[in-house]
Design an enzyme around this catalytic site. Structure first.
Site, PDB file in Angstrom:
ATOM      1  CG  ASP A 128      95.332 -25.003  -4.177  1.00 34.75           C
ATOM      2  OD1 ASP A 128      94.800 -23.885  -4.010  1.00 34.75           O
ATOM      3  OD2 ASP A 128      96.442 -25.301  -3.694  1.00 34.75           O
TER       4      ASP A 128
ATOM      5  CG  ASP B  83     102.554 -21.523 -17.243  1.00 31.31           C
ATOM      6  OD1 ASP B  83     102.032 -21.949 -18.293  1.00 31.31           O
ATOM      7  OD2 ASP B  83     101.948 -20.825 -16.419  1.00 31.31           O
TER       8      ASP B  83
END
Length: 726
Positions: free
Chosen positions: A434, A140
């Site tokens: 999540d 990233d």
């Protein structure tokens, strides 16, 4: 189905159920007596009321909040289950489904590249058909260093994977394998010679990776971490030599980032991997191996969305003063969550169906509707309706055109005007993608299971210093509280879609930080301010009502000790967990909840900073010795020192009054014992903070500036608090 042989087994732990439910009933009875005692105060005749109403009301609210937090924990204690799998019963290799392994990294300067590359190599060495295994590295930061390290890891894997296959190594991670004594004195002379050569190759690999990272520190960066183009490379395709043993493909992916586009943190990176992997391998399962015992089982496979494994860390000390291993979550809470309907996703070490994230579509599906949801790429839409047939790797040759399409899928503007992150893929609502994604999948009717094998399936590294642990927990709490105060709160959008017990398990996870920070601040300050001013908030020792508080305290302590014993841990683990819970309640839980509230009000924007897991030798040495490292931001230190100073002032003042000032000291002790004990317990439990303030003189102690600022705040609280409450 006559020849059906189960690939897994689920058993209910009956002893735990009996103990948990018995304790819940008895503890609930004591809480009802406490509530009756507190409420009866408000129905007294005015002339009989000698205690100010405000402090009594505030401590009652704190007790109710803590009781509510305890009540919510009983739902995952209601039916804990434990699972066993039989991987030897899996079908033949040619019948196993293909798997895409996603590995995410965010910053080579904060995440040790040697450890990240060990993860890559371990994934490539999984005991699974290599032609059905595809490993994706998401960088990233768009760092050239990570790309170069990935290529070095692939070069090493060309030798490591055949070595693992040839000798049937159980440990696929080279760093763990060579740092242990596994097989070092066993086997033939040929094996020993090859092992030595392989260890030498690994040492060379580590040196190369460290040199690359060091050069990245000194060189001018090619890419800005928040402003760079997409890069996708299939590492294997640049290798012209034919390997003796086939190894999985390795793909490097760095999505495009621009300051004008929100990148949606880790969830955004995962969704890019979903799209890019669909073009290259399009495997039906993601990050999976042992969970095939669930996904390949015809009795359960259709309803299972994901299988969650515990996070196991190999840099945890025996003391684990910061509770970095998350013992309670993975050894107790998630087993109960599983018994209620399945745990939520826990960030990593989970294996998930692509269908659960994207849905299932037929060729008759409306093309325009799919484009409105998934974006304008016709090539990606094809992967949704072609029944998971690989569309990229053909006879070992990659298609340049499809790589160009994959780069488009990784662009920062591709998700504009689509439902990525809102209805499909990993969801963007909060920084804790999540939890929210897992909750949404369960609301849709999917199921999950939790598998805690005897031998750890994944080994990682955790934060081992107070500052980074606090930053990590603050981020987690911010995400959970964001859900709690939103329209997606489990209590609002969960009913009728989930069982009550499962719903309450989700509610407990989301609400616990907020409930704990409010109640602990109440217990840390209100009784102490009243003690400082001689106002009793608890019954006298001679009063029968005092037994209510004694029973609740002993009951809570005994149950937590029982949990420690049943999970095979030691008393010091209980001591450390109890302390770190109090520490987090007044720091991480407070700041995380405040961050979420400010974000909700539009005052502050949600942020994500990767936790620094690069190990400092001095910090790690302190951690292994069980010594707190207080080299942390003042925002984390000040609340701790303030609580200690207020409790110390209240306790010393009460002792002074009882021994010197009050002529009838015995009655004072009897009247104020409850508050004096509470202050004493807080001080003893958090002795390490007192030690860091006064006794220790090393550079990891609490800075004098933080202590002085805390003294000012403490005096302010004692003066203003006394004026308001009393």
């Amino acid at each position: 189905m006559e020849n059906y042989v189960p690939m897994h087994e689920c058993r209910v732990h009956k002893i735990s159920i009996i103990v948990n439910r018995t304790h819940a009933i008895l503890h609930s009875i004591a809480i009802l007596f406490l509530i009756h005692y507190r409420l009866s105060f408000f129905f007294q005749h005015p002339p009989n009321i000698t205690i100010p109403t405000l402090p009594w009301l505030l401590i009652f609210v704190s007790e109710l909040l803590l009781c509510l937090a305890w009540l919510l924990t009983q739902f995952y204690r209601w039916r804990p289950v434990y699972r066993t799998v039989f991987p030897e019963r899996l079908p033949a290799d040619d019948k196993l489904p293909a798997i895409d392994v996603f590995i995410c990294t965010a910053d080579p300067n904060k995440e040790p590249s040697v450890e990240v590359m060990n993860t890559v190599i371990s994934a490539m060495a999984l005991d699974y058909p290599p032609e059905k295994l595809h490993v994706y590295v998401s960088d990233d930061a768009g760092s050239d260093a990570t790309l170069r390290c990935t290529k070095e890891a692939w070069n090493f894997a060309r030798y490591w994977v055949p070595f693992c296959r040839k000798y049937g190594l159980v440990t696929a991670c080279p760093d763990v394998y060579f740092s242990s004594s596994e097989d070092s004195f066993k086997g033939s002379s040929e094996f020993k010679a090859e092992r030595k050569k392989m260890e030498e190759k690994y040492e060379i690999l580590k040196q190369r990776i460290r040199r690359i990272v060091q050069e990245n520190h000194t060189d001018v960066p090619v890419n800005n971490k928040l402003d760079h183009s997409s890069i996708i490379e299939v590492i294997n395709e640049y290798h012209k030599e034919k390997d003796e043993v086939k190894i999985p493909i390795l793909v490097y992916v760095s999505r495009e980032k621009r300051p004008s586009h929100h990148h949606n943190f880790k969830a955004g990176a995962l969704n890019v991997l979903l799209r890019v992997s669909a073009m290259i391998s399009n495997s039906p399962y993601i990050l999976v191996l042992d969970s095939m015992c669930y996904h390949c089982d015809p009795q359960t496979s259709q309803s299972i969305a994901f299988v969650q494994f515990p996070q196991t860390f190999r840099n945890i000390s025996e003391d684990d003063i910061y509770d970095s291993q998350l013992r309670f979550v993975f050894k107790i809470q998630w087993h109960g969550f599983d018994g209620a309907g399945g745990p939520t996703i826990s960030g990593t070490n989970f294996y998930i169906k692509r269908e659960a994230l994207l849905g299932s579509f037929s060729k008759q599906q409306d093309l325009m509707a799919l484009k409105r949801s998934f974006g304008p790429s016709n090539d990606f839409i094809k992967t949704l309706v072609e029944d998971y047939k690989p569309c990229f790797i053909k006879d070992g040759e990659s298609s340049r055109m499809l790589l160009e399409h994959a780069n488009v899928l990784a662009s920062c503007s591709f998700e504009d005007q689509t439902t990525w992150g809102t209805k499909v893929g990993f969801l963007y609502f909060c920084v804790l993608e999540d939890y929210f994604t897992g909750f949404t999948l369960h609301r849709k009717g999917w199921k999950s299971v939790y598998l805690y094998p005897k031998r750890p399936q994944f080994l990682g590294i955790s934060t081992t210093n107070f500052n980074e642990t606090s930053i990590q927990w603050t981020r987690w709490v911010s995400g959970l509280t964001s859900v709690t105060i939103s329209r997606f709160c489990p209590l609002i959008c969960g009913p009728l879609k989930m069982s009550l017990v499962h719903l309450m398990c989700y509610l407990e996870v989301a609400c616990m930080p907020l409930l704990c920070c409010l109640s602990v601040w109440g217990f840390a300050l209100i009784p102490q301010l009243c003690l400082f001013n001689g106002i009793p908030l608890y019954p006298k020792i001679s009063d029968s009502n005092f037994n209510i508080f004694s029973i609740i305290f002993i009951s809570a302590i005994s149950k937590s000790l029982y949990d420690i014993v049943t999970t095979g841990d030691q008393f010091r683990v209980w001591k450390n967990e109890w302390r770190i819970w109090m520490v987090r309640s007044v720091t991480c839980y407070t700041y995380g909840s405040l961050d979420a509230i400010l974000n909700k009000l539009g005052i502050k924007e949600a942020s994500f900073l990767p936790t620094n897991k690069v190990t400092d030798d001095e910090q790690f040495k302190l951690y292994e010795m069980g010594i707190f490292d207080f080299r942390a931001a003042t925002m984390f230190l000040a609340p701790l020192v303030v609580v200690i100073l207020v409790n110390f002032a209240a306790f010393v003042g009460a002792v002074f009054k009882a021994l010197v000032v009050d002529d009838n000291g015995d009655r004072y002790w009897e009247k104020m014992f409850g508050q004096m004990f509470l202050s004493f317990y807080i001080l003893v439990s958090n002795y390490v903070i007192i030690e860091g303030m006064i006794i220790r003189k090393d550079k990891a102690s609490i800075p004098l500036s933080a202590t002085l600022w805390s003294v000012v705040f403490s005096v302010f609280i004692l003066l203003i608090g006394s004026a308001i409450l009393c």
